[in-house]
Scaffold this active site. Sequence first.
Site, PDB file in Angstrom:
ATOM      1  CD  GLU A 166      -2.762  -1.563   0.377  1.00 59.56           C
ATOM      2  OE1 GLU A 166      -3.147  -0.452  -0.300  1.00 59.56           O
ATOM      3  OE2 GLU A 166      -3.342  -2.483   0.683  1.00 59.56           O
TER       4      GLU A 166
ATOM      5  CB  CYS B  22      -1.535   7.700   1.942  1.00 61.23           C
ATOM      6  SG  CYS B  22      -2.776   6.775   2.577  1.00 61.23           S
TER       7      CYS B  22
HETATM    8  P1  NAP Z   1       8.475   4.951   4.334  1.00 59.29           P
HETATM    9  O1  NAP Z   1       9.697   5.810   4.560  1.00 59.29           O
HETATM   10  O2  NAP Z   1       8.395   4.109   2.993  1.00 59.29           O
HETATM   11  O3  NAP Z   1       8.665   3.934   5.474  1.00 59.29           O
HETATM   12  C1  NAP Z   1       7.497   2.935   5.614  1.00 59.29           C
HETATM   13  C2  NAP Z   1       8.167   1.637   6.468  1.00 59.29           C
HETATM   14  O4  NAP Z   1       9.206   1.086   5.795  1.00 59.29           O
HETATM   15  C3  NAP Z   1       8.773   2.130   7.754  1.00 59.29           C
HETATM   16  O5  NAP Z   1       8.477   1.171   8.797  1.00 59.29           O
HETATM   17  C4  NAP Z   1      10.304   2.068   7.352  1.00 59.29           C
HETATM   18  O6  NAP Z   1      11.288   1.852   8.596  1.00 59.29           O
HETATM   19  C5  NAP Z   1      10.474   0.970   6.611  1.00 59.29           C
HETATM   20  N1  NAP Z   1      11.372   0.760   5.526  1.00 59.29           N
HETATM   21  C6  NAP Z   1      12.155   1.605   5.237  1.00 59.29           C
HETATM   22  N2  NAP Z   1      13.247   1.191   4.425  1.00 59.29           N
HETATM   23  C7  NAP Z   1      12.797  -0.145   4.359  1.00 59.29           C
HETATM   24  C8  NAP Z   1      13.798  -1.221   3.812  1.00 59.29           C
HETATM   25  N3  NAP Z   1      14.832  -1.018   2.872  1.00 59.29           N
HETATM   26  N4  NAP Z   1      13.273  -2.527   4.008  1.00 59.29           N
HETATM   27  C9  NAP Z   1      12.394  -2.718   4.681  1.00 59.29           C
HETATM   28  N5  NAP Z   1      11.563  -1.768   5.259  1.00 59.29           N
HETATM   29  C10 NAP Z   1      11.980  -0.557   5.158  1.00 59.29           C
HETATM   30  O7  NAP Z   1       7.136   5.788   4.643  1.00 59.29           O
HETATM   31  P2  NAP Z   1       6.939   6.763   5.643  1.00 59.29           P
HETATM   32  O8  NAP Z   1       7.559   7.965   5.689  1.00 59.29           O
HETATM   33  O9  NAP Z   1       7.051   6.005   7.105  1.00 59.29           O
HETATM   34  O10 NAP Z   1       5.347   6.852   5.391  1.00 59.29           O
HETATM   35  C11 NAP Z   1       4.737   7.793   4.657  1.00 59.29           C
HETATM   36  C12 NAP Z   1       4.391   6.946   3.133  1.00 59.29           C
HETATM   37  O11 NAP Z   1       3.581   5.983   3.116  1.00 59.29           O
HETATM   38  C13 NAP Z   1       3.825   8.198   2.151  1.00 59.29           C
HETATM   39  O12 NAP Z   1       4.383   7.699   0.970  1.00 59.29           O
HETATM   40  C14 NAP Z   1       2.348   7.688   2.117  1.00 59.29           C
HETATM   41  O13 NAP Z   1       1.737   8.119   1.109  1.00 59.29           O
HETATM   42  C15 NAP Z   1       2.311   6.244   2.500  1.00 59.29           C
HETATM   43  N6  NAP Z   1       1.265   5.626   2.952  1.00 59.29           N
HETATM   44  C16 NAP Z   1       0.348   4.975   2.197  1.00 59.29           C
HETATM   45  C17 NAP Z   1      -0.678   4.562   2.724  1.00 59.29           C
HETATM   46  C18 NAP Z   1      -1.704   3.463   1.949  1.00 59.29           C
HETATM   47  O14 NAP Z   1      -2.889   2.966   2.515  1.00 59.29           O
HETATM   48  N7  NAP Z   1      -1.653   3.487   0.687  1.00 59.29           N
HETATM   49  C19 NAP Z   1      -1.155   4.669   4.226  1.00 59.29           C
HETATM   50  C20 NAP Z   1      -0.156   5.441   4.866  1.00 59.29           C
HETATM   51  C21 NAP Z   1       0.751   6.003   4.467  1.00 59.29           C
HETATM   52  P3  NAP Z   1      12.145   3.037   9.194  1.00 59.29           P
HETATM   53  O15 NAP Z   1      10.939   4.106   9.460  1.00 59.29           O
HETATM   54  O16 NAP Z   1      12.775   2.234  10.120  1.00 59.29           O
HETATM   55  O17 NAP Z   1      12.840   3.435   7.889  1.00 59.29           O
END
Ligand code: NAP
Length: 533
Positions: free
Chosen positions: A297, A331
């Site tokens: 997602e 998001c």
């Molecule tokens: P993110 O930077 O992509 O991080 C999401 C998760 O992935 C965190 O737990 C992060 O851990 C982990 N992660 C990062 N690098 C990784 C890797 N190499 N391998 C495995 N896991 C990894 O996103 P965010 O800044 O937390 O959240 C914002 C994003 O989420 C936005 O793009 C938003 O649109 C999206 N979002 C989508 C939805 C939906 O339902 N479609 C809902 C909410 C948010 P760390 O924090 O430890 O790096």
Amino acid sequence: MSPKSKKYTKLTQFRLTYATMFDPPEELHRRFEKALARLKADLAREYPMLIGGKERIAAEKFEDRSPINRDWLLGVFQKGTAQDAKDAIAAARAAFPAWSGLRWQERVRLLRKAATLITKRVYEFAAIDSLEVGKNRMEALGDVQETADLIEYYCDQVEKHRGFEKPLRNDPLKGYRARNLSVLRPYGVWVVISPFNFPVALAGGPSGGALVAGNTVVFKPATDTPWTGYMLARCFLDAGLPPGVFNYVTGPGSTCGQELMSNPGVDGITFTGSYDVGMRIYRTFAAGAHPRPCIAEMGGKNPVIVSRRANLDRAALGVFRSAFGLQGQKCSAASRIFVEKPVKEAFTKKLVALLEQTKIGDPTRRENYLGPVINESAAKEYEGYVGELREAGRILFGGERLTVGELAMGSYCAPTVADNVPESHRLWKHEMFLPITMITEVDSLEEAMRRANDVDYGLTAGFYGSKREAKWFFDHIEAGVCYANRPQGATTGAWPGHQPFGGWKGSGSSGKSAGSLYYVQQFMREQSRTVVE
Ligand code: NAP
């Protein structure tokens, strides 16, 4: 009233629902404030990881500080390593046979218990969410209550389908009696990786779906939100889930998270987060020895179209709430606003009037609608984007960091509206995930639709106009979650059982939505059973 219904009324009197979100009773505020005061008197504790039902301490730690005020140390958490992730996967593997072998009714019972615990702890949980993410209290309460509702919804689905065991037509073979059955069975070990912005619902929802389906779970929260993750893990464990069925690991995505996505012992994954990380996980996961389900997602770049026939008060309110609620860090945030030329000026005036009245500050306080962005690097990104937009077009409102008084202690950014940015500018297609929205006039609804669909994302979309136009909008927009004429939010505010939530195109990999009729089945694979008697 029967004694049973009296008890029900008492228990649910202040239960947050879709409706109370917009009309909260006083008692809700009192309870939130009491929980907040209790927590603030006891901050900075150390929290373990939870692997195989046991507490796990790592050699290195990291601090969880509030974006509201960086001097507030909320807690100290374990910097888990790739080995911790491996151990959590092994614990989940060991717990899988017994958990998947339980009757589905027993899993439903335990998960309903977890949902009840979340609801019982909703005020404490929401106060933590507010301190950790910088959500205002209603957003925080919504995130927590939605989690319980998602879990209950998935339990309802399993019950409604009697554990997804369905007798089929028997074979018409002369001289034999062949009985046919379709059974949905769990995959095994399921990883859940969640983002910072809805750290409860986007962790507890997918975990609840995976668990009730019979999988065991390894969960890693975002590094910015380990405390809400710990609270969730406690609810699952306190509900009586056996050791190893739900495991909680903390640590950087780049090490701990990396192990979770590349370990061959994982059978399925639900990732919620950015497009870049999600696509990397999707591709890495596909590189295993055989196909495995990856529910990714991802981000959004959500459009709103305002027709010349729109009710402009509704449109302005809906856009205001969706562009700036949770500081634009949803998001589903409304980030591109296409307004028909004859009403552009009037619409913009109304939007700016709402922004002028907006209270910004410590979001745990009742009067403040907007809080800080998640961390300093997000605030730095804000400054960079505003600079680009100023150069390319015009900043109609906002455009500065807010640093007066106590705001200097956190990462506060003014809600920002950018106008007159050329169509070719990269920020029309790039998710900023900050309190910034871009607005432009269009000559026709067709032009608005062409531009609305001209992105890789397809999560949510909003429309304001006539009923006939709204039908046209639904038929043509490329997005998973669509709203028309909604003052409560142009593109945000989905609730389980009311608005299934999932993205198309680069916003989601499965084409199925959370909180929907088709969600929980994704955590299971079909087995066809034929027995000849
Ligand atoms: P993110 O930077 O992509 O991080 C999401 C998760 O992935 C965190 O737990 C992060 O851990 C982990 N992660 C990062 N690098 C990784 C890797 N190499 N391998 C495995 N896991 C990894 O996103 P965010 O800044 O937390 O959240 C914002 C994003 O989420 C936005 O793009 C938003 O649109 C999206 N979002 C989508 C939805 C939906 O339902 N479609 C809902 C909410 C948010 P760390 O924090 O430890 O790096």
